[in-house]
Design a protein around this motif. Sequence first.
Motif, PDB file in Angstrom:
ATOM      1  N   GLY A  17       0.773  -1.229   0.000  1.00 38.48           N
ATOM      2  CA  GLY A  17       0.000   0.000   0.000  1.00 38.48           C
ATOM      3  C   GLY A  17       0.807   1.282   0.000  1.00 38.48           C
ATOM      4  O   GLY A  17       0.249   2.353  -0.291  1.00 38.48           O
ATOM      5  N   GLU A  18       2.100   1.225   0.335  1.00 38.71           N
ATOM      6  CA  GLU A  18       2.887   2.453   0.368  1.00 38.71           C
ATOM      7  C   GLU A  18       4.149   2.410  -0.475  1.00 38.71           C
ATOM      8  O   GLU A  18       4.842   3.413  -0.604  1.00 38.71           O
ATOM      9  N   PHE A  81      10.611   7.262   3.663  1.00 33.60           N
ATOM     10  CA  PHE A  81      11.666   6.582   2.918  1.00 33.60           C
ATOM     11  C   PHE A  81      12.874   7.500   2.701  1.00 33.60           C
ATOM     12  O   PHE A  81      14.020   7.055   2.777  1.00 33.60           O
ATOM     13  N   ASN A  82      12.612   8.776   2.442  1.00 35.40           N
ATOM     14  CA  ASN A  82      13.728   9.720   2.300  1.00 35.40           C
ATOM     15  C   ASN A  82      14.535   9.793   3.587  1.00 35.40           C
ATOM     16  O   ASN A  82      15.772   9.841   3.558  1.00 35.40           O
ATOM     17  N   LYS A  83      13.840   9.803   4.723  1.00 32.94           N
ATOM     18  CA  LYS A  83      14.522   9.836   6.012  1.00 32.94           C
ATOM     19  C   LYS A  83      15.347   8.568   6.225  1.00 32.94           C
ATOM     20  O   LYS A  83      16.471   8.620   6.736  1.00 32.94           O
ATOM     21  N   GLU A 207      13.660  -1.443   6.415  1.00 30.09           N
ATOM     22  CA  GLU A 207      12.905  -1.791   7.612  1.00 30.09           C
ATOM     23  C   GLU A 207      11.815  -0.756   7.848  1.00 30.09           C
ATOM     24  O   GLU A 207      12.007   0.445   7.614  1.00 30.09           O
ATOM     25  N   ARG A 208      10.640  -1.210   8.347  1.00 31.41           N
ATOM     26  CA  ARG A 208       9.531  -0.303   8.620  1.00 31.41           C
ATOM     27  C   ARG A 208       8.922  -0.638   9.978  1.00 31.41           C
ATOM     28  O   ARG A 208       8.650  -1.804  10.269  1.00 31.41           O
ATOM     29  N   ALA A 209       8.710   0.392  10.797  1.00 33.62           N
ATOM     30  CA  ALA A 209       8.122   0.180  12.115  1.00 33.62           C
ATOM     31  C   ALA A 209       6.681  -0.301  11.979  1.00 33.62           C
ATOM     32  O   ALA A 209       5.863   0.337  11.310  1.00 33.62           O
ATOM     33  N   GLY A 210       6.376  -1.441  12.600  1.00 33.59           N
ATOM     34  CA  GLY A 210       5.015  -1.966  12.602  1.00 33.59           C
ATOM     35  C   GLY A 210       4.576  -2.637  11.330  1.00 33.59           C
ATOM     36  O   GLY A 210       3.417  -3.047  11.219  1.00 33.59           O
ATOM     37  N   GLN A 215      11.433  -5.713   0.795  1.00 32.60           N
ATOM     38  CA  GLN A 215      12.561  -6.507   0.303  1.00 32.60           C
ATOM     39  C   GLN A 215      12.323  -6.835  -1.161  1.00 32.60           C
ATOM     40  O   GLN A 215      11.256  -7.328  -1.524  1.00 32.60           O
ATOM     41  N   ALA A 216      13.318  -6.569  -1.979  1.00 32.64           N
ATOM     42  CA  ALA A 216      13.175  -6.855  -3.404  1.00 32.64           C
ATOM     43  C   ALA A 216      14.499  -7.296  -3.995  1.00 32.64           C
ATOM     44  O   ALA A 216      15.576  -6.869  -3.550  1.00 32.64           O
TER      45      ALA A 216
END
Length: 242
Positions: A17-18, A81-83, A207-210, A215-216
């Motif tokens: 979704g993002e 993602f920029n961060k 990595e994403r919180a929650g 991964q690609a």
Amino acid sequence: MTTPTSIVAPPILFEDGEALVIDKPAGLPVDRPRRGGPCLEDYLDALRLGFQRRPAPVHRLDTDTSGCLLLARNPKALKRFNKAFEERLVAKTYLAILDMEPAQGTGTIDLALAKISSAEKGWRMIAAKKGKPAISHWELLQVISEGDRRRSLIRFRPETGRTHQLRVHALQGLGCALLGDPVYGPKRGQNTGAARTMLHAETIAVERAGKPPIQAFAPFPEDFACAGLSAPEVPGFEPADG
């Protein structure tokens, strides 16, 4: 804008979704060239895939570089993602071909980079003590022989994401430009045995919180195989075909 028929639409390697990760083909610029012509923007409407907004590229790959390119599907995701890129939380690997065999099997290249330009040669990056920090880890995956010549397949794992980082680190850190590189290798027009700079963005992980991590993995390019190299195993991904 009509999608150019001369370029195959980029395959999707990851989708939620993002985020999208596409397999950018070699020869497709991310940004519109000054002289005009096809670029990634031509495909962003098609890559909405039912979403209201067009996805936006989070980072850049050189025109010649193939492989994993991360797109954000909304402004909040783009900001996160920029961060992640700024904080060096994005893990990436690249495959590259060099017309030489390194003296060692692994290593780290720590060479700061700065941009220079001239009317004669245009702009390029160079190693400079007062430049921006740039660190690349590398390992030798394969060596093939062609008479007295050696050709190597190298996997790079950059810690930083400077412009032309791997291209300059290959030249000044390993002593040989990437095969086919028209800027840092032989002069344009000389026969290098490659139609493009042989650099491939093999994997990306964020990595994403929650949420599960992004991964690609982008499959081994056909022109790498035509250069005599074989697809390596990629830890954490299914073995590549061929």
